[in-house]
Design a protein around this motif. Sequence first.
Motif, PDB file in Angstrom:
ATOM      1  N   GLY A  23      -4.974   6.861   1.205  1.00  0.00           N
ATOM      2  CA  GLY A  23      -4.156   5.718   0.813  1.00  0.00           C
ATOM      3  C   GLY A  23      -4.729   4.996  -0.392  1.00  0.00           C
ATOM      4  N   GLU A  24      -6.037   4.846  -0.426  1.00  0.00           N
ATOM      5  CA  GLU A  24      -6.679   4.196  -1.559  1.00  0.00           C
ATOM      6  C   GLU A  24      -6.585   5.062  -2.812  1.00  0.00           C
ATOM      7  N   GLN A  25      -6.734   6.382  -2.656  1.00  0.00           N
ATOM      8  CA  GLN A  25      -6.591   7.279  -3.801  1.00  0.00           C
ATOM      9  C   GLN A  25      -5.187   7.186  -4.380  1.00  0.00           C
ATOM     10  N   ALA A  26      -4.182   7.127  -3.521  1.00  0.00           N
ATOM     11  CA  ALA A  26      -2.797   7.013  -3.981  1.00  0.00           C
ATOM     12  C   ALA A  26      -2.593   5.687  -4.715  1.00  0.00           C
ATOM     13  N   TYR A  27      -3.191   4.624  -4.218  1.00  0.00           N
ATOM     14  CA  TYR A  27      -3.069   3.309  -4.854  1.00  0.00           C
ATOM     15  C   TYR A  27      -3.681   3.343  -6.250  1.00  0.00           C
ATOM     16  N   VAL A  28      -4.876   3.925  -6.376  1.00  0.00           N
ATOM     17  CA  VAL A  28      -5.538   4.015  -7.679  1.00  0.00           C
ATOM     18  C   VAL A  28      -4.706   4.874  -8.631  1.00  0.00           C
ATOM     19  N   ALA A  29      -4.198   5.999  -8.155  1.00  0.00           N
ATOM     20  CA  ALA A  29      -3.393   6.882  -9.007  1.00  0.00           C
ATOM     21  C   ALA A  29      -2.140   6.174  -9.516  1.00  0.00           C
ATOM     22  N   GLU A  30      -1.547   5.326  -8.685  1.00  0.00           N
ATOM     23  CA  GLU A  30      -0.352   4.580  -9.079  1.00  0.00           C
ATOM     24  C   GLU A  30      -0.680   3.510 -10.121  1.00  0.00           C
ATOM     25  N   HIS A  31      -1.821   2.854  -9.967  1.00  0.00           N
ATOM     26  CA  HIS A  31      -2.167   1.737 -10.841  1.00  0.00           C
ATOM     27  C   HIS A  31      -3.021   2.121 -12.045  1.00  0.00           C
ATOM     28  N   LYS A  32      -3.579   3.310 -12.034  1.00  0.00           N
ATOM     29  CA  LYS A  32      -4.398   3.804 -13.150  1.00  0.00           C
ATOM     30  C   LYS A  32      -3.934   5.205 -13.533  1.00  0.00           C
ATOM     31  N   PRO A  33      -2.673   5.357 -13.944  1.00  0.00           N
ATOM     32  CA  PRO A  33      -2.124   6.701 -14.192  1.00  0.00           C
ATOM     33  C   PRO A  33      -2.792   7.434 -15.350  1.00  0.00           C
ATOM     34  N   ARG A  34      -3.414   6.724 -16.277  1.00  0.00           N
ATOM     35  CA  ARG A  34      -4.063   7.393 -17.409  1.00  0.00           C
ATOM     36  C   ARG A  34      -5.339   8.100 -16.984  1.00  0.00           C
ATOM     37  N   ASN A  59     -15.063  -2.795 -16.286  1.00  0.00           N
ATOM     38  CA  ASN A  59     -13.839  -3.495 -16.676  1.00  0.00           C
ATOM     39  C   ASN A  59     -12.579  -2.725 -16.305  1.00  0.00           C
ATOM     40  N   ASP A  60     -12.724  -1.436 -15.999  1.00  0.00           N
ATOM     41  CA  ASP A  60     -11.573  -0.602 -15.658  1.00  0.00           C
ATOM     42  C   ASP A  60     -11.479  -0.499 -14.133  1.00  0.00           C
ATOM     43  N   GLY A  61     -10.745  -1.403 -13.556  1.00  0.00           N
ATOM     44  CA  GLY A  61     -10.607  -1.405 -12.104  1.00  0.00           C
ATOM     45  C   GLY A  61      -9.599  -2.446 -11.676  1.00  0.00           C
ATOM     46  N   GLY A  62      -9.649  -2.771 -10.434  1.00  0.00           N
ATOM     47  CA  GLY A  62      -8.746  -3.755  -9.865  1.00  0.00           C
ATOM     48  C   GLY A  62      -9.156  -4.004  -8.420  1.00  0.00           C
TER      49      GLY A  62
END
Length: 69
Positions: A23-34, A59-62
């Motif tokens: 679930g966390e991997q999917a969240y990161v992939a959605e919010h950091k598509p690059r 700086n690259d996170g959330g």
Amino acid sequence: MVSMRCRNCGDTLQEFLRVVDDGEQAYVAEHKPRHTRLGSYYRCGREGCRRYQRLGDHNDGGSFPEPDE
């Protein structure tokens, strides 16, 4: 584990763990598509912290959303 500065923890050094939860991997992939290499993202290991960030770039996170209760 790796030590990195955590912006959510007052910019202090914290232990970070690799993001492995689906679930966390999917969240990161959605919010950091690059950045599709999900192995490069880690989450703060401090209890209560929801921060994730890319290895080598604090700086690259959330923040992951709060869990539904």
